[in-house]
Scaffold this motif. Structure first.
Motif, PDB file in Angstrom:
ATOM      1  N   PRO A  75      -2.336   1.167   6.180  1.00  0.00           N
ATOM      2  CA  PRO A  75      -2.609   2.192   5.178  1.00  0.00           C
ATOM      3  C   PRO A  75      -1.421   2.520   4.275  1.00  0.00           C
ATOM      4  CG  PRO A  75      -2.511   3.174   7.367  1.00  0.00           C
ATOM      5  CD  PRO A  75      -2.445   1.691   7.549  1.00  0.00           C
ATOM      6  N   THR A  76      -0.196   2.127   4.654  1.00  0.00           N
ATOM      7  CA  THR A  76       0.941   2.398   3.766  1.00  0.00           C
ATOM      8  C   THR A  76       0.850   1.568   2.482  1.00  0.00           C
ATOM      9  OG1 THR A  76       2.426   0.721   4.723  1.00  0.00           O
ATOM     10  CG2 THR A  76       2.438   2.929   5.738  1.00  0.00           C
ATOM     11  N   LEU A  77       0.028   0.530   2.498  1.00  0.00           N
ATOM     12  CA  LEU A  77      -0.131  -0.304   1.302  1.00  0.00           C
ATOM     13  C   LEU A  77      -1.060   0.327   0.264  1.00  0.00           C
ATOM     14  CD1 LEU A  77      -0.371  -3.807   2.992  1.00  0.00           C
ATOM     15  CD2 LEU A  77       1.567  -2.857   1.726  1.00  0.00           C
ATOM     16  N   LEU A  78      -1.753   1.391   0.608  1.00  0.00           N
ATOM     17  CA  LEU A  78      -2.674   2.027  -0.335  1.00  0.00           C
ATOM     18  C   LEU A  78      -1.958   2.587  -1.561  1.00  0.00           C
ATOM     19  CD1 LEU A  78      -5.096   3.812   2.134  1.00  0.00           C
ATOM     20  CD2 LEU A  78      -5.544   1.749   0.779  1.00  0.00           C
ATOM     21  N   LYS A  79      -0.652   2.810  -1.445  1.00  0.00           N
ATOM     22  CA  LYS A  79       0.100   3.299  -2.608  1.00  0.00           C
ATOM     23  C   LYS A  79       0.175   2.239  -3.708  1.00  0.00           C
ATOM     24  CE  LYS A  79       4.541   2.211  -0.478  1.00  0.00           C
ATOM     25  NZ  LYS A  79       5.720   2.771   0.139  1.00  0.00           N
ATOM     26  N   TYR A  80      -0.122   0.997  -3.365  1.00  0.00           N
ATOM     27  CA  TYR A  80      -0.159  -0.088  -4.359  1.00  0.00           C
ATOM     28  C   TYR A  80      -1.602  -0.280  -4.825  1.00  0.00           C
ATOM     29  CZ  TYR A  80       4.403  -0.850  -2.285  1.00  0.00           C
ATOM     30  OH  TYR A  80       5.674  -0.679  -1.798  1.00  0.00           O
ATOM     31  N   ARG A  81      -2.152   0.751  -5.404  1.00  0.00           N
ATOM     32  CA  ARG A  81      -3.559   0.817  -5.786  1.00  0.00           C
ATOM     33  C   ARG A  81      -4.025  -0.395  -6.592  1.00  0.00           C
ATOM     34  NH1 ARG A  81      -6.242   2.102 -10.217  1.00  0.00           N
ATOM     35  NH2 ARG A  81      -8.308   3.021  -9.994  1.00  0.00           N
ATOM     36  N   GLU A  82      -3.270  -0.766  -7.612  1.00  0.00           N
ATOM     37  CA  GLU A  82      -3.678  -1.872  -8.481  1.00  0.00           C
ATOM     38  C   GLU A  82      -3.760  -3.179  -7.698  1.00  0.00           C
ATOM     39  OE1 GLU A  82      -1.151   0.271  -9.345  1.00  0.00           O
ATOM     40  OE2 GLU A  82      -2.386   1.468 -10.717  1.00  0.00           O
ATOM     41  N   MET A  83      -2.804  -3.399  -6.813  1.00  0.00           N
ATOM     42  CA  MET A  83      -2.816  -4.619  -5.996  1.00  0.00           C
ATOM     43  C   MET A  83      -4.030  -4.616  -5.056  1.00  0.00           C
ATOM     44  SD  MET A  83      -0.050  -5.893  -3.130  1.00  0.00           S
ATOM     45  CE  MET A  83      -0.418  -4.554  -2.003  1.00  0.00           C
ATOM     46  N   ILE A  84      -4.286  -3.500  -4.417  1.00  0.00           N
ATOM     47  CA  ILE A  84      -5.380  -3.413  -3.457  1.00  0.00           C
ATOM     48  C   ILE A  84      -6.726  -3.618  -4.151  1.00  0.00           C
ATOM     49  CG2 ILE A  84      -6.613  -1.869  -1.855  1.00  0.00           C
ATOM     50  CD1 ILE A  84      -3.911  -2.836  -0.763  1.00  0.00           C
ATOM     51  N   LEU A  85      -6.927  -2.973  -5.276  1.00  0.00           N
ATOM     52  CA  LEU A  85      -8.233  -2.994  -5.945  1.00  0.00           C
ATOM     53  C   LEU A  85      -8.432  -4.184  -6.879  1.00  0.00           C
ATOM     54  CD1 LEU A  85      -8.543   0.790  -6.830  1.00  0.00           C
ATOM     55  CD2 LEU A  85      -9.568  -0.438  -4.903  1.00  0.00           C
ATOM     56  N   SER A  86      -7.400  -4.952  -7.116  1.00  0.00           N
ATOM     57  CA  SER A  86      -7.460  -6.054  -8.078  1.00  0.00           C
ATOM     58  C   SER A  86      -8.660  -6.966  -7.842  1.00  0.00           C
ATOM     59  CB  SER A  86      -6.171  -6.875  -7.994  1.00  0.00           C
ATOM     60  OG  SER A  86      -6.238  -7.992  -8.842  1.00  0.00           O
TER      61      SER A  86
END
Length: 185
Positions: A75-86
């Motif tokens: 879940p710490t990766l959620l701060k990289y919204r654009e990467m996650i949702l790409s």
């Protein structure tokens, strides 16, 4: 064809998770691919993994740029919204290891109601059932609740093939518990 992109960190089992899901799909009579994406990253660096699952032979062998589903085991990766949702397809699903409610994560990620968010606290489940923070397998239980891509018994078989004995049995318990505790919103 179902295409899934996984997000995690090196050493968290992203590649193992994709491999187990692919094996379960094959045991269920489907065709599947599993592949990682990483370079010289070390333990703790962000990594991706991918699955393709279909009822007919898969003839493409390239990256997945428009996934139907996204799995976030860290879940710490959620701060990289654009990467996650790409590239997430309209109507796609996001499976997240988090103790937060789906509605809160929807706000944080700024996604509309056309995206389903599925959540379970896979970290706590893994620590309690497996006795280590192996969130990759627990998160598979959430995925099966969101998308019944393979039967639970085939996923359990794949887990036991990969990790026979006590550790496999503990991981199967974690998957089943995460399946039961999964929430959407």
């Amino acid at each position: 064809m179902l295409e899934i992109r996984w997000h995690g960190r090196g050493g968290q089992g992203v590649w193992s998770g994709t491999a187990v899901l692919a094996l379960a799909a094959i045991k269920a009579g489907k065709f599947a691919q599993s592949f990682p994406e990483f370079g010289p990253e070390r333990r703790g660096a962000p990594v991706n993994g991918y699955n393709r699952i279909d009822d007919k032979p898969i003839k493409i062998h390239c990256g997945i740029y428009e996934p139907d589903a996204i799995i976030v085991i860290d879940p710490t990766l959620l701060k990289y919204r654009e990467m996650i949702l790409s590239g997430l397809k309209r109507g796609g699903k996001i499976v997240i290891n988090s103790e937060k409610k789906p509605e809160k994560l929807r706000e944080e990620l700024k996604v509309g109601k056309d995206v389903e968010i599925w959540v379970a606290d896979a970290t706590s489940i893994a620590l309690e059932e497996v006795k280590r923070p192996s969130t990759n397998t627990a998160t598979l239980g959430v995925l099966l609740r969101a998308i019944p891509v393979v039967p639970m018994d085939k996923l359990a078989e794949a887990i036991m093939s990969r990790w026979p004995g006590d550790i496999g049995e503990k991981n199967v318990k974690a998957i089943k518990r995460a399946y039961e505790e999964a929430m959407s919103g």
